[in-house]
Each structure stands twice: as C-alpha cells, then as structure tokens.
Write a protein that holds these residues in place. Structure first.
Motif, PDB file in Angstrom:
ATOM      1  N   SER A 174       1.143  -6.887  -9.783  1.00 25.59           N
ATOM      2  CA  SER A 174       0.958  -6.240 -11.075  1.00 25.59           C
ATOM      3  C   SER A 174       2.050  -6.653 -12.047  1.00 25.59           C
ATOM      4  O   SER A 174       3.074  -7.225 -11.669  1.00 25.59           O
ATOM      5  CB  SER A 174       0.953  -4.719 -10.919  1.00 25.59           C
ATOM      6  OG  SER A 174       2.206  -4.264 -10.440  1.00 25.59           O
ATOM      7  N   GLU A 187      -5.326  -7.745  -5.642  1.00 24.84           N
ATOM      8  CA  GLU A 187      -4.911  -6.991  -4.459  1.00 24.84           C
ATOM      9  C   GLU A 187      -5.035  -7.908  -3.261  1.00 24.84           C
ATOM     10  O   GLU A 187      -5.936  -8.742  -3.186  1.00 24.84           O
ATOM     11  CB  GLU A 187      -5.746  -5.719  -4.289  1.00 24.84           C
ATOM     12  CG  GLU A 187      -7.261  -5.893  -4.376  1.00 24.84           C
ATOM     13  CD  GLU A 187      -7.924  -6.134  -3.041  1.00 24.84           C
ATOM     14  OE1 GLU A 187      -7.234  -6.009  -2.013  1.00 24.84           O
ATOM     15  OE2 GLU A 187      -9.123  -6.444  -3.042  1.00 24.84           O
ATOM     16  N   LYS A 218     -11.357 -12.858 -10.092  1.00 20.23           N
ATOM     17  CA  LYS A 218     -10.815 -11.876 -11.033  1.00 20.23           C
ATOM     18  C   LYS A 218     -11.139 -12.267 -12.473  1.00 20.23           C
ATOM     19  O   LYS A 218     -11.562 -11.427 -13.284  1.00 20.23           O
ATOM     20  CB  LYS A 218      -9.302 -11.750 -10.839  1.00 20.23           C
ATOM     21  CG  LYS A 218      -8.591 -10.865 -11.875  1.00 20.23           C
ATOM     22  CD  LYS A 218      -9.116  -9.426 -11.832  1.00 20.23           C
ATOM     23  CE  LYS A 218      -8.473  -8.552 -12.889  1.00 20.23           C
ATOM     24  NZ  LYS A 218      -7.039  -8.325 -12.670  1.00 20.23           N
ATOM     25  N   TYR A 231      -7.021  -2.614 -13.031  1.00 20.01           N
ATOM     26  CA  TYR A 231      -7.495  -3.903 -12.503  1.00 20.01           C
ATOM     27  C   TYR A 231      -8.585  -4.502 -13.385  1.00 20.01           C
ATOM     28  O   TYR A 231      -8.596  -5.704 -13.653  1.00 20.01           O
ATOM     29  CB  TYR A 231      -8.014  -3.707 -11.081  1.00 20.01           C
ATOM     30  CG  TYR A 231      -8.506  -4.975 -10.418  1.00 20.01           C
ATOM     31  CD1 TYR A 231      -7.597  -5.872  -9.842  1.00 20.01           C
ATOM     32  CD2 TYR A 231      -9.859  -5.273 -10.365  1.00 20.01           C
ATOM     33  CE1 TYR A 231      -8.045  -7.041  -9.237  1.00 20.01           C
ATOM     34  CE2 TYR A 231     -10.309  -6.442  -9.763  1.00 20.01           C
ATOM     35  CZ  TYR A 231      -9.394  -7.317  -9.198  1.00 20.01           C
ATOM     36  OH  TYR A 231      -9.843  -8.477  -8.601  1.00 20.01           O
TER      37      TYR A 231
END
Length: 219
Positions: free
Chosen positions: A63, A76, A147, A188
């Motif tokens: 993060s 993650e 992502k 996220y």
C-alpha cells in the motif's frame, strides 16, 4: 522451519525440488523465516531493502498514501507470492510502498547478494532457484496487470464483478473469502466506501451475489 516444509514443497520457488534439495537450498543461500502479526510493518516505504521474501502463510498488503493521507492498497499477496523483489535490482534505494501484514503471516527471506552475486555463496541449486524466481516475477507482473484491468473499469459494478470473478478463479470456487475488509476493498478498488457498500447491496438484491462480511458467492 520443520513445520514449513510441506508448504515449501507447494510453492513455485521450489517447483521440482525434493525436500532434501529445499533444505540444501535454504541452508546454502542462508534463508530464514520470520513471523509477523496482523497490521505489523514488514517493509517501510523508502527504507533500505537488502532482502526479498516468499510468503509462506497468511496475507500481506502492498500500500501507499497519497498527498492527502488516504491509503491506496494496490495489491495483496498470499502463500507462494514474492515480496520485496526490487531488492534483486543491482541499484535500488528501497521500496516505493509499505508492506503490511494483513493477517498473521510467515515469510521466508533471502539476502539479495546470496542470489545475484554468486561469488558470495556457492550453491549448486542456485541456478534452479533463479529460474523459479523468474517465473514468480512473471506471475507478479500478471497480478499487477489484473489490478490495472480492474481499476480501468469506470462503472463501479463492473469493477466489483471483475474483482470477484478473479478471486473466484483464484480460489477455484464460486464461494470464497476475500482478504479485504469493506474499507480495504474500497481502497483497493479506488472507490468510495459508502458507494461500494450500496452497490454490493444492490448486486445482492439483483441476484448477482450473496455475501456476509468478506465472504462472497457468485450466483
């Protein structure tokens, strides 16, 4: 370490290794394990990074914070994933993010010089370790692509569905538990938490999903 060998035999870093070869590799490359409690900092942003690790158990978050102080979780990692891989670069000043234990976890660490500088350590299995590391790095790049694919959706429902489908594929089941709390999932997906909660409720009303806390089922 003894209790970790069953886990080690099932991660990509030691793909094709016997238990004896795993022991030999860890010994000659001076690997060591360390346990972290939930929310404990593993690596801090901009701190020197002499080691990289392989997650053995648990989940960790990568993060960062923006200029307003808001936290952004960009990936993650779970068992078998590589963390701190930028340590393998010949020149680097540290990670550009914080690495935090999302759950209690255990990580197997190696010092970078034992991998990238063969004169430091003589290990017959080093070449095979490097080959498997290359595979792990390719997988890491694929995860980052996923992502980017998720957050590229402008529609909130599409973002959520895309993420949940990827988690379903990863778990190989329509009923699965995600590693995020509601606030963490909002961070996220880079969305507002209240808007996320409202949309999840609408999706459940529309018969797309059912959920309880962080456990979901795709319908």
């Amino acid at each position: 370490m003894q209790n970790s060998f069953e886990i080690l035999q099932n991660i990509d870093l030691f793909n094709g290794f016997s238990e004896e070869e795993i022991r030999e590799s860890i010994h000659c490359l001076k690997g060591y394990t360390k346990k972290y409690q939930k929310r404990e900092i593993i690596f801090s942003k901009a701190a020197p990074l002499p080691t990289f690790g392989i997650v053995l158990t648990g989940t960790i978050f990568l993060s960062s914070e923006d200029i307003t102080g808001s936290t952004f979780i960009f990936t993650e990692l779970s068992a078998g994933d590589i963390v701190g891989e930028t340590a393998l670069q010949f020149t680097q000043t540290g990670v550009e993010y914080d690495v935090t234990a999302a759950t209690d976890c255990e990580i197997l660490f190696f010092h970078k010089e034992n991998i990238v500088q063969p004169n430091k350590v003589i290990c017959a299995l080093r070449a095979r370790i490097i080959e498997n590391l290359f595979t792990l790095l390719l997988q890491k790049n694929q995860e980052l692509y996923h992502k980017l694919d998720i957050v590229s959706h402008k529609n909130l429902r599409n973002k959520i569905l895309h993420y949940l489908h990827l988690q379903s594929q990863k778990s190989d089941t329509q009923h699965f538990t995600i590693p995020f709390s509601r606030e963490e999932l909002a961070n996220y997906l880079i969305v507002d938490r209240s808007a996320l909660s409202r949309e999840l409720s609408r999706m459940q009303d529309d018969g797309l999903i059912t959920f309880s806390r962080n456990t979901f089922q795709l319908l």
